[in-house]
Design an enzyme around this catalytic site. Structure first.
Site, short mmCIF file in Angstrom:
data_model
loop_
_atom_site.label_atom_id
_atom_site.label_comp_id
_atom_site.label_asym_id
_atom_site.label_seq_id
_atom_site.Cartn_x
_atom_site.Cartn_y
_atom_site.Cartn_z
N SER A 1 20.04 -40.01 16.69
CA SER A 1 19.83 -40.87 18.02
C SER A 1 20.55 -40.41 18.99
CB SER A 1 20.03 -42.26 17.57
OG SER A 1 19.27 -43.03 18.44
N ASP B 1 20.79 -27.83 26.18
CA ASP B 1 19.67 -27.32 27.19
C ASP B 1 20.36 -26.97 28.52
OD1 ASP B 1 17.63 -28.03 25.48
OD2 ASP B 1 16.97 -29.83 26.67
N LYS C 1 16.22 -37.94 15.06
CA LYS C 1 15.74 -39.35 15.29
C LYS C 1 15.43 -39.45 16.92
CE LYS C 1 16.57 -44.51 15.26
NZ LYS C 1 16.52 -44.59 16.91
#
Length: 397
Positions: free
Chosen positions: A301, A312, A326
C-alpha cells in the site's frame, strides 16, 4: 511457526492501509422509505430480520445480546462485498483505528505479546521515553495481575482493556521477572504516547539507515528528526527500509516524498467513475544523496507508493524482493453514532502510470532473505543479507 498474538500500543492489529477523506452521515437518516425498497435493506429484509431475531430469542438456549446482533448484521453487509479491505467498525473499534492512524494513544507505551502455548502475556517492547519504560517495565516481563485482577486465562484484548480502564489513570501491574524471586508491583501512569514508527542508526562509511514501520501522522516528524540527526553525524548515503511496512495514510507518504522527489507527480488515484485526483511535489526539497530503499513481499500500500515513486524518478535504487501488490485505496466513512465503514473507493497509479495491484513492484536489485531467517522477528546486522546488499549497492551509487 509458533503463532503469537500482539498488542501494538494497545491496538489489536487493526491496520489502516490507505485512508483518504471522510463523510459524516446519520446512520439511519440516509435510508428513507423509497430507498429502502430499492436496495438490499427492503421492508421484507427488515421483517425477516425481526423474524430471525424473535426465532433465536424464543429457541436459543444461550444468552443473546441485542447490540451484538445489530453490529454483526452491519459487519455481514460489508462482508458480502467479498473485499478483504472493506469492513464495518463499531464505535470502539473506530476509536482504536483512529489511534493507530494518528500514531498516538493514551496508554502505558508498551507492545504486549501472548504466547500461544502457555497463554502468558508478556512485555515484548517498551517505547523509549514512554510511561512503561520510565516506570521500570522491561521486555520479557510476564503480566500476572492488572489492578489486582489475575490475568491467567484472559485473551490479550481483555488484558489490554483492563489496563486501559485503570482507575485514576494509573495501571498497577504485578509482574514476574526472570532473576527475581518474588513478583514485582509496578505502577504505570496512562499518558499520551506517540507510537514510534521510525528507527535510525549510522552504519559503516557514513551510511544512514532509517527504518519506517508504518505511515501514520507521526511518520514525517519522526523521519525528519532521524534525517537531521544522521546529517549531523555526517551522513553521505542513505538506506530507507520499508520491509514489512503494511502501509498507512496516503497523506503521510505524500508528505514524506515531498522531502525527496523532484517537481512533479507523486501518485494519482482514479475512482469507479474515472475521476482522477493527483498528488504533486514542488521539488523544493529534492534529495541530493545516494539512496537505496529496502522492500519485500510485506511492503504494501503506502510503502508501495513510496517505493514506486522513488523508482519512477530514479531518486533511489530498490533492493529486496517484489512488493505485496496492493494498488487500491480505502476511504473511511464515519457515522454520527461513532461507528464507521471502510471500503475500497479507488485505484492508485505511480507517477509513470503503473497500477501495481496484484503484481507488486519489482526491485532493481533482487535478493531473497537467507532461507530460515524469514520467521525471525529481529535480524542482526551481520545476518541480514538484504541489508548487506543494500549497503554494497548504495556505496556504488
Amino acid at each position: 511457526m509458533e503463532q503469537k498474538k500482539f498488542a501494538r500500543g494497545f491496538l489489536m492489529g487493526m491496520i489502516c492501509m490507505l485512508l483518504i477523506g471522510g463523510i459524516s452521515f446519520g446512520i439511519y437518516q440516509y435510508i428513507d422509505g423509497r430507498e429502502r425498497n430499492q436496495g438490499a435493506v427492503t421492508d421484507a429484509f427488515v421483517e425477516k430480520a425481526k423474524l430471525i431475531e424473535k426465532t433465536v430469542k424464543d429457541s436459543y438456549t444461550g444468552e443473546t445480546n441485542d447490540q451484538d446482533m445489530e453490529e454483526y448484521m452491519y459487519k455481514g453487509l460489508m462482508a458480502s462485498l467479498g473485499d478483504p479491505y472493506s469492513a464495518y467498525y463499531t464505535s470502539e473499534e473506530y476509536e482504536e483505528l483512529n489511534a493507530e492512524t494518528t500514531g498516538s494513544y493514551k496508554g502505558i507505551g508498551v507492545v504486549m505479546q501472548q504466547e500461544a502455548d502457555t497463554g502468558e502475556v508478556k512485555i515484548l517492547r517498551c517505547y523509549e521515553g514512554g510511561p512503561g519504560a520510565k516506570a521500570g517495565l522491561l521486555p520479557e516481563d510476564v503480566l500476572i495481575q492488572v489492578n489486582g485482577e489475575n490475568v491467567a486465562g484472559m485473551e490479550l484484548s481483555e488484558v489490554v482493556d483492563l489496563v486501559k480502564s485503570s482507575e485514576g489513570d494509573t495501571a498497577i501491574l504485578t509482574i514476574s521477572r526472570e532473576g527475581e524471586s518474588d513478583y514485582l508491583e509496578i505502577q504505570v501512569p496512562l499518558e499520551e504516547v506517540n507510537i514510534p514508527v521510525v528507527e535510525y542508526e549510522m552504519l559503516e562509511d557514513n551510511i544512514g539507515y532509517i527504518s519506517i514501520y508504518e505511515f501514520t501522522e507521526q511518520t514525517v516528524p519522526q523521519y525528519e528528526t532521524a534525517f537531521e540527526e544522521l546529517q549531523s553525524q555526517g551522513m553521505e548515503r542513505m538506506i530507507i527500509d520499508v520491509r514489512n511496512n503494511p502501509g498507512g495514510l496516503l497523506t503521510s507518504v505524500c508528505d514524506l516524498l515531498e522531502d525527496m522527489l523532484p517537481e512533479g507527480l507523486i501518485v494519482y488515484t482514479e475512482d469507479k467513475e474515472g475521476e482522477r485526483q493527483e498528488y504533486t511535489c514542488d521539488g523544493e526539497n529534492e534529495l541530493d544523496m545516494p539512496l537505496v530503499v529496502l522492500v519485500n513481499g510485506n511492503s504494501a500500500s503506502a510503502s508501495e507508493i513510496f517505493a514506486g515513486a522513488i523508482q519512477d524518478y530514479g531518486t533511489g535504487t530498490l533492493v529486496g524482493t517484489t512488493t505485496f501488490g496492493k494498488g487500491i485505496v480505502q476511504s473511511l466513512i464515519p457515522f454520527t453514532d461513532g461507528s464507521a465503514v471502510k471500503t475500497t473507493t479507488a485505484k492508485y497509479y505511480t507517477p509513470s502510470g503503473r497500477c501495481i495491484h496484484g503484481t507488486g513492484i519489482e526491485p532493481d536489485v533482487e535478493v531473497e532473505l537467507t532461507k530460515g531467517l524469514e520467521q525471525k522477528s529481529e535480524l542482526t546486522y551481520e545476518e541480514d543479507n538484504q541489508l548487506q546488499t543494500a549497503i554494497d549497492t548504495v556505496k556504488g551509487l
